[in-house]
Write an enzyme that holds these catalytic residues in place. Structure first.
Site, PDB file in Angstrom:
ATOM      1  N   CYS A 293       0.796  -1.233   0.000  1.00 48.87           N
ATOM      2  CA  CYS A 293       0.000   0.000   0.000  1.00 48.87           C
ATOM      3  C   CYS A 293       0.825   1.277   0.000  1.00 48.87           C
ATOM      4  CB  CYS A 293      -0.937   0.006   1.197  1.00 48.87           C
ATOM      5  SG  CYS A 293      -2.278  -1.141   0.991  1.00 48.87           S
ATOM      6  N   ARG A 360       5.825  -8.025  -0.554  1.00 50.97           N
ATOM      7  CA  ARG A 360       5.820  -6.970  -1.574  1.00 50.97           C
ATOM      8  C   ARG A 360       6.500  -5.707  -1.048  1.00 50.97           C
ATOM      9  NH1 ARG A 360      -0.327  -7.137  -3.364  1.00 50.97           N
ATOM     10  NH2 ARG A 360      -0.542  -7.925  -1.249  1.00 50.97           N
TER      11      ARG A 360
HETATM   12  C1  UDX Z   1      -1.242   0.233   5.462  1.00 51.00           C
HETATM   13  C2  UDX Z   1      -2.199   1.151   6.257  1.00 51.00           C
HETATM   14  O1  UDX Z   1      -1.825   1.138   7.646  1.00 51.00           O
HETATM   15  C3  UDX Z   1      -3.636   0.706   6.074  1.00 51.00           C
HETATM   16  O2  UDX Z   1      -4.504   1.615   6.737  1.00 51.00           O
HETATM   17  C4  UDX Z   1      -3.947   0.673   4.573  1.00 51.00           C
HETATM   18  O3  UDX Z   1      -5.253   0.234   4.348  1.00 51.00           O
HETATM   19  C5  UDX Z   1      -2.967  -0.243   3.852  1.00 51.00           C
HETATM   20  O4  UDX Z   1      -1.633   0.200   4.117  1.00 51.00           O
HETATM   21  P1  UDX Z   1      -0.147  -2.185   5.795  1.00 51.00           P
HETATM   22  O5  UDX Z   1       0.561  -1.923   4.513  1.00 51.00           O
HETATM   23  O6  UDX Z   1      -0.814  -3.496   5.992  1.00 51.00           O
HETATM   24  O7  UDX Z   1      -1.297  -1.072   6.041  1.00 51.00           O
HETATM   25  O8  UDX Z   1       0.914  -2.050   6.972  1.00 51.00           O
HETATM   26  P2  UDX Z   1       1.267  -1.008   8.111  1.00 51.00           P
HETATM   27  O9  UDX Z   1       1.037  -1.655   9.414  1.00 51.00           O
HETATM   28  O10 UDX Z   1       0.654   0.298   7.875  1.00 51.00           O
HETATM   29  O11 UDX Z   1       2.853  -0.889   7.879  1.00 51.00           O
HETATM   30  C6  UDX Z   1       3.387  -0.422   6.643  1.00 51.00           C
HETATM   31  C7  UDX Z   1       4.891  -0.389   6.687  1.00 51.00           C
HETATM   32  O12 UDX Z   1       5.355   0.628   7.559  1.00 51.00           O
HETATM   33  C8  UDX Z   1       5.555  -1.677   7.186  1.00 51.00           C
HETATM   34  O13 UDX Z   1       6.706  -1.942   6.389  1.00 51.00           O
HETATM   35  C9  UDX Z   1       5.954  -1.370   8.608  1.00 51.00           C
HETATM   36  O14 UDX Z   1       7.066  -2.116   9.034  1.00 51.00           O
HETATM   37  C10 UDX Z   1       6.289   0.106   8.494  1.00 51.00           C
HETATM   38  N1  UDX Z   1       6.116   0.847   9.756  1.00 51.00           N
HETATM   39  C11 UDX Z   1       4.877   0.975  10.323  1.00 51.00           C
HETATM   40  C12 UDX Z   1       7.209   1.468  10.337  1.00 51.00           C
HETATM   41  O15 UDX Z   1       8.340   1.381   9.827  1.00 51.00           O
HETATM   42  N2  UDX Z   1       7.020   2.194  11.487  1.00 51.00           N
HETATM   43  C13 UDX Z   1       5.800   2.333  12.075  1.00 51.00           C
HETATM   44  O16 UDX Z   1       5.712   3.013  13.104  1.00 51.00           O
HETATM   45  C14 UDX Z   1       4.692   1.707  11.472  1.00 51.00           C
END
Ligand code: UDX
Length: 483
Positions: A293, A360
């Site tokens: 995403c 991904r």
């Molecule tokens: C995200 C959005 O949170 C969600 O609302 C949307 O619908 C889809 O995209 P997702 O991709 O499943 O969800 O994962 P998310 O938990 O948001 O994490 C995304 C990335 O950011 C991951 O690689 C995670 O490791 C990283 N991340 C997240 C950080 O590096 N630090 C953080 O504090 C939070």
């Protein structure tokens, strides 16, 4: 907008919903709609995928999804490859097909368009067509245009935008216990249908059921339904993801400065995150965000802005910081190990984040590929993503059965994904297994003091490195080289 009175038939029966696409969003959406009481047909043109689902093979690793499908498949969920028949028998059709990025970063809308074309031929009574896939602003207008061009009578349907905010790994809980439900509509008739669909959640009825999926700690129930125009709903989705990604890049940039000045980013996060205007969530520094995403949505949002004549350079910088974060980590590995060729590295984590098998745009995979190019030998473990990783990394790495196996004989252990199980390792056991007690943690899973007390040289993100209490031979990484 005021409420429209629904007829007794409409009120007393569950809604009939078609969900088009049995990918990640479609499966979760369909299963959750069934669980809150609706009759759902999940439609996909991939017969093999449907056959797999029928035989209990669930293509994604998602908590509670197996339970929901086991509970509802054949009860309130049917699977079908006949989109027109499904559309004909339903009150609402949710489009949840993929919108992959094109080379220029725009979202490829051709799957959405072909679904719209097909539904247009099946409008024998009023339907609401809902875009659920992440799509650029104006999509609802395009769906409407395509449907009219293909014979759909304008009065026989409405288009709504109902963006999802599901995080992988917690998608079912996110769906059933959302912070908010956003519904973009152009008229009250359409709003009434969406209100009815979400009524089991907004009325709180679902949460009083004994067999409801358990409530996560933070969840506030019942959730608020926010009704907006379709264009605003489309903007909310892109702007939310861009803001969250910006938060992560912001803290990663702050972490870099912390490293240079000897501050501790964890303490900084506590200090700034406790300001309720900022909030502590999505403020964890690391090796950058990945997944299906954030990277794609940021590019798409930037492309939309450009098309409207706005050069959204803030997003360029968010993306640049994110890529740089990976390179900084690589430089850190190099500064700790001096040379990389021939080094044997244990790697914990391949998924783009913990709790999922999705790789991904995983920063972990990108880092492993770079380390392999530098001549490292890698033994990696991930609790869920090894099969998917194998498709990409082939036999270039050794796939270890567990974290300890990955660490055995390693010159250094790298933590690349924030899996809970990696944060609770038996450190004494680990210490005995590695060749050198060096841990380079890209996710800040450990307390540096505890690591040094267990005899490790421990390097993390935005926090001072710690050396084992009884060893002075380790070299502090050169700050100028890291920053
Ligand atoms: C995200 C959005 O949170 C969600 O609302 C949307 O619908 C889809 O995209 P997702 O991709 O499943 O969800 O994962 P998310 O938990 O948001 O994490 C995304 C990335 O950011 C991951 O690689 C995670 O490791 C990283 N991340 C997240 C950080 O590096 N630090 C953080 O504090 C939070």
């Amino acid at each position: 907008m005021g409420h429209v009175c629904l007829t007794p038939r409409e009120k007393s029966l569950s809604m009939r919903i078609a969900v088009v696409g049995s990918g990640y969003v479609g499966l979760v959406t369909g299963s959750c709609f069934a669980d809150i009481g609706h009759d759902v047909v999940i439609v996909d043109n991939d017969e093999e995928r449907l056959a797999g689902l029928r035989s209990g093979a669930i293509p994604i690793h998602e908590r509670f999804l197996p339970e929901l499908l086991a509970r509802q498949l054949g009860q309130r969920i049917r699977l079908s490859s006949d989109l027109q028949a499904a559309a004909r028998e339903c009150d609402a059709v949710f489009i949840a097909v993929g919108t992959p990025a094109t080379d220029s970063g725009e979202a490829d809308m051709s799957y959405v368009e072909s679904v719209a074309r097909e539904i247009a031929g099946a409008l024998d009574s009023y339907k609401v067509v809902v875009e659920k896939s992440t799509v650029p602003v104006y999509t609802s207008q395009w769906i409407r245009t395509v449907m009219i061009r293909n014979g759909g009578r304008p009065a026989s349907f409405d288009i709504a935008s109902n963006p999802e905010f599901l995080r992988e790994g917690t998608a079912v809980s996110d769906f059933l216990y959302p912070d908010r439900i956003v519904v973009g509509v152009e008229n009250e008739r359409c709003a009434a249908v969406l209100r009815e669909i979400y009524e089991p959640l907004t009325s709180g009825e679902y949460y009083s059921r004994a067999d409801a999926i358990p409530r996560p700690d933070r969840a506030q129930v019942p959730p608020r339904l926010i009704i907006t125009s379709t264009r605003s709903a489309e903007m909310i989705k892109h702007a939310s993801n861009a803001f969250l990604a910006m938060k992560i890049s912001f803290i990663n940039a702050v972490a870099s400065i912390c490293e240079s000045v000897g501050a501790n980013v964890q303490q900084v996060c506590e200090g700034i995150g406790s300001d309720s205007r900022i909030g502590s969530r999505f403020l964890n520094p690391g090796i950058g965000y990945g997944g299906s995403c954030f990277p794609k949505d940021l590019m798409a949002f930037r492309a939309v802005a450009k098309e409207c004549g706005y050069d959204f350079r803030l997003l360029d910088e968010v993306i640049r910081i994110n890529e740089d974060q990976r390179h900084r980590f690589l430089r850190k590995v190099r500064s700790v190990l001096w040379t990389l060729r021939g080094k044997r590295l244990g790697v914990l984590g391949l998924a783009f984040k913990g709790g999922t098998d999705d790789i991904r745009e995983s920063p972990a995979i990108l880092l492993v590929q770079e380390l392999l190019r530098e001549g490292c030998h890698i033994s990696a473990h991930d609790p869920a993503a090894m099969d998917r990783a194998r498709e990409v990394l082939k036999s270039s790495v050794v796939y270890a059965a567990g974290p300890y196996e990955a660490a055995a004989g390693a010159d250094a252990l790298l933590i690349l994904t924030e899996w809970e199980e990696f944060a609770a390792l038996d450190l004494d056991r680990l210490r005995k297994l590695v060749k050198y007690p060096i841990v380079i943690d890209g996710r800040n899973l450990y307390d540096p003091a505890i690591m040094s007390a267990h005899g490790f040289s421990y390097y993390s993100v935005g926090r001072p490195a710690t050396l084992p209490e009884d060893v002075t031979a380790e070299i502090q990484p050169d700050k100028r080289q890291i920053s």
